[in-house]
Design a protein around this motif. Structure first.
Motif, PDB file in Angstrom:
ATOM      1  N   ARG A 106       0.824  -1.206   0.000  1.00 43.72           N
ATOM      2  CA  ARG A 106       0.000   0.000   0.000  1.00 43.72           C
ATOM      3  C   ARG A 106       0.855   1.251   0.000  1.00 43.72           C
ATOM      4  NH1 ARG A 106      -4.612  -1.833   4.298  1.00 43.72           N
ATOM      5  NH2 ARG A 106      -5.428  -3.484   3.002  1.00 43.72           N
ATOM      6  N   ILE A 107       1.967   1.216   0.723  1.00 48.02           N
ATOM      7  CA  ILE A 107       2.850   2.381   0.765  1.00 48.02           C
ATOM      8  C   ILE A 107       3.580   2.521  -0.566  1.00 48.02           C
ATOM      9  CG2 ILE A 107       4.916   3.335   1.843  1.00 48.02           C
ATOM     10  CD1 ILE A 107       3.951   2.055   4.457  1.00 48.02           C
ATOM     11  N   GLY A 108       4.113   1.431  -1.080  1.00 44.32           N
ATOM     12  CA  GLY A 108       4.867   1.474  -2.325  1.00 44.32           C
ATOM     13  C   GLY A 108       4.021   1.839  -3.527  1.00 44.32           C
ATOM     14  N   ARG A 109       2.741   1.556  -3.474  1.00 38.98           N
ATOM     15  CA  ARG A 109       1.844   1.832  -4.592  1.00 38.98           C
ATOM     16  C   ARG A 109       1.573   3.326  -4.734  1.00 38.98           C
ATOM     17  NH1 ARG A 109      -3.515  -1.572  -4.466  1.00 38.98           N
ATOM     18  NH2 ARG A 109      -2.885  -1.358  -2.323  1.00 38.98           N
ATOM     19  N   ALA A 110       1.599   4.072  -3.643  1.00 42.89           N
ATOM     20  CA  ALA A 110       1.297   5.509  -3.689  1.00 42.89           C
ATOM     21  C   ALA A 110       2.441   6.260  -4.362  1.00 42.89           C
ATOM     22  CB  ALA A 110       1.082   6.041  -2.281  1.00 42.89           C
ATOM     23  N   PRO A 111       2.147   7.078  -5.362  1.00 38.02           N
ATOM     24  CA  PRO A 111       3.221   7.837  -6.011  1.00 38.02           C
ATOM     25  C   PRO A 111       3.685   8.998  -5.126  1.00 38.02           C
ATOM     26  CG  PRO A 111       1.109   8.375  -7.005  1.00 38.02           C
ATOM     27  CD  PRO A 111       0.856   7.285  -6.009  1.00 38.02           C
ATOM     28  N   VAL A 112       4.919   9.447  -5.350  1.00 40.19           N
ATOM     29  CA  VAL A 112       5.467  10.592  -4.619  1.00 40.19           C
ATOM     30  C   VAL A 112       5.298  11.818  -5.506  1.00 40.19           C
ATOM     31  CG1 VAL A 112       7.553  11.634  -3.681  1.00 40.19           C
ATOM     32  CG2 VAL A 112       7.124   9.210  -3.334  1.00 40.19           C
ATOM     33  N   LYS A 113       4.570  12.802  -4.999  1.00 41.83           N
ATOM     34  CA  LYS A 113       4.342  14.040  -5.754  1.00 41.83           C
ATOM     35  C   LYS A 113       5.586  14.915  -5.626  1.00 41.83           C
ATOM     36  CE  LYS A 113       0.977  17.750  -6.220  1.00 41.83           C
ATOM     37  NZ  LYS A 113       1.756  18.936  -5.952  1.00 41.83           N
ATOM     38  N   ILE A 114       6.023  15.474  -6.748  1.00 39.45           N
ATOM     39  CA  ILE A 114       7.197  16.340  -6.751  1.00 39.45           C
ATOM     40  C   ILE A 114       6.720  17.786  -6.708  1.00 39.45           C
ATOM     41  CG2 ILE A 114       9.279  17.015  -7.987  1.00 39.45           C
ATOM     42  CD1 ILE A 114       9.122  14.243  -9.367  1.00 39.45           C
ATOM     43  N   PRO A 115       6.960  18.513  -5.603  1.00 38.22           N
ATOM     44  CA  PRO A 115       6.503  19.900  -5.511  1.00 38.22           C
ATOM     45  C   PRO A 115       7.313  20.839  -6.415  1.00 38.22           C
ATOM     46  CG  PRO A 115       7.552  19.199  -3.465  1.00 38.22           C
ATOM     47  CD  PRO A 115       7.570  18.043  -4.386  1.00 38.22           C
ATOM     48  N   ASP A 116       6.786  22.038  -6.618  1.00 39.71           N
ATOM     49  CA  ASP A 116       7.498  23.038  -7.412  1.00 39.71           C
ATOM     50  C   ASP A 116       8.802  23.407  -6.728  1.00 39.71           C
ATOM     51  OD1 ASP A 116       5.405  23.070  -9.187  1.00 39.71           O
ATOM     52  OD2 ASP A 116       4.382  24.757  -8.217  1.00 39.71           O
TER      53      ASP A 116
END
Length: 177
Positions: A3-13
């Protein structure tokens, strides 16, 4: 699937990410961090986010999947906001002060204890009984805070010592009689 690995990491500005075969390099306003990619995990960058995939369903690959994603998320958070831990000193005559970059603790020993912070770590002493450890690497911040706490861990009878600000000390009843 993790479940943790499936969530993508959003790259902020303002954050730049370079994905290599074996590492992810994250650069932001506060600094730069490199995170190793776990065995059996691939990282792809697509439309402003990082996606993590694993090679198989083996327990090792499942563990690396979630771990790698969390380490990259901590790096992104570190270079944008940073991390901090607050320590409290309690005890009569116990105090802390900064001398240059070094932290000097007087916590009941016959001599003052001098702690030199690691590279990338900032120490702050707002008052004599509070220490704030700041940095962009979550692991280094936690390790430095743990080393400071280990100088005089809190004891259960009077509660004297160095503790984390959010730590609860279970107090024991003294000797009856």
């Amino acid at each position: 699937m993790s479940r943790i690995g499936r969530a993508p990491v959003k790259i902020p500005d303002g954050v730049k990410v370079e994905v290599d075969r074996r590492s992810v390099r994250v650069t932001g306003p506060k600094g730069e961090l490199a995170v190793p990619v776990g065995r059996g995990v691939t990282v792809r960058q697509e439309d402003g986010r990082l996606v993590f995939e694993r090679a198989s369903e083996s327990p090792e690959h499942k563990a690396m999947h979630g771990l790698t994603r969390t380490l990259v998320q901590n790096a992104v958070t570190g270079v944008t906001e940073g991390f901090s831990k607050t320590l409290q000193i309690s005890g009569v005559g116990y105090r802390a002060q900064l001398q240059g970059r070094n932290l000097t603790l007087q916590v009941g020993y016959s001599h003052p204890v001098v702690i030199e912070p690691r590279e990338g770590i900032e120490l702050e002493v707002p008052n004599q009984t509070t220490i704030v450890v700041r940095g962009i690497d979550k692991q280094r911040v936690g390790q430095t805070a743990a080393e400071i706490r280990a100088v005089r861990p809190p004891e259960p009878y009077k509660g004297k010592g160095i503790r984390y600000a959010d730590e609860q000390i279970r107090r024991k009843v003294g000797k009856a009689g």
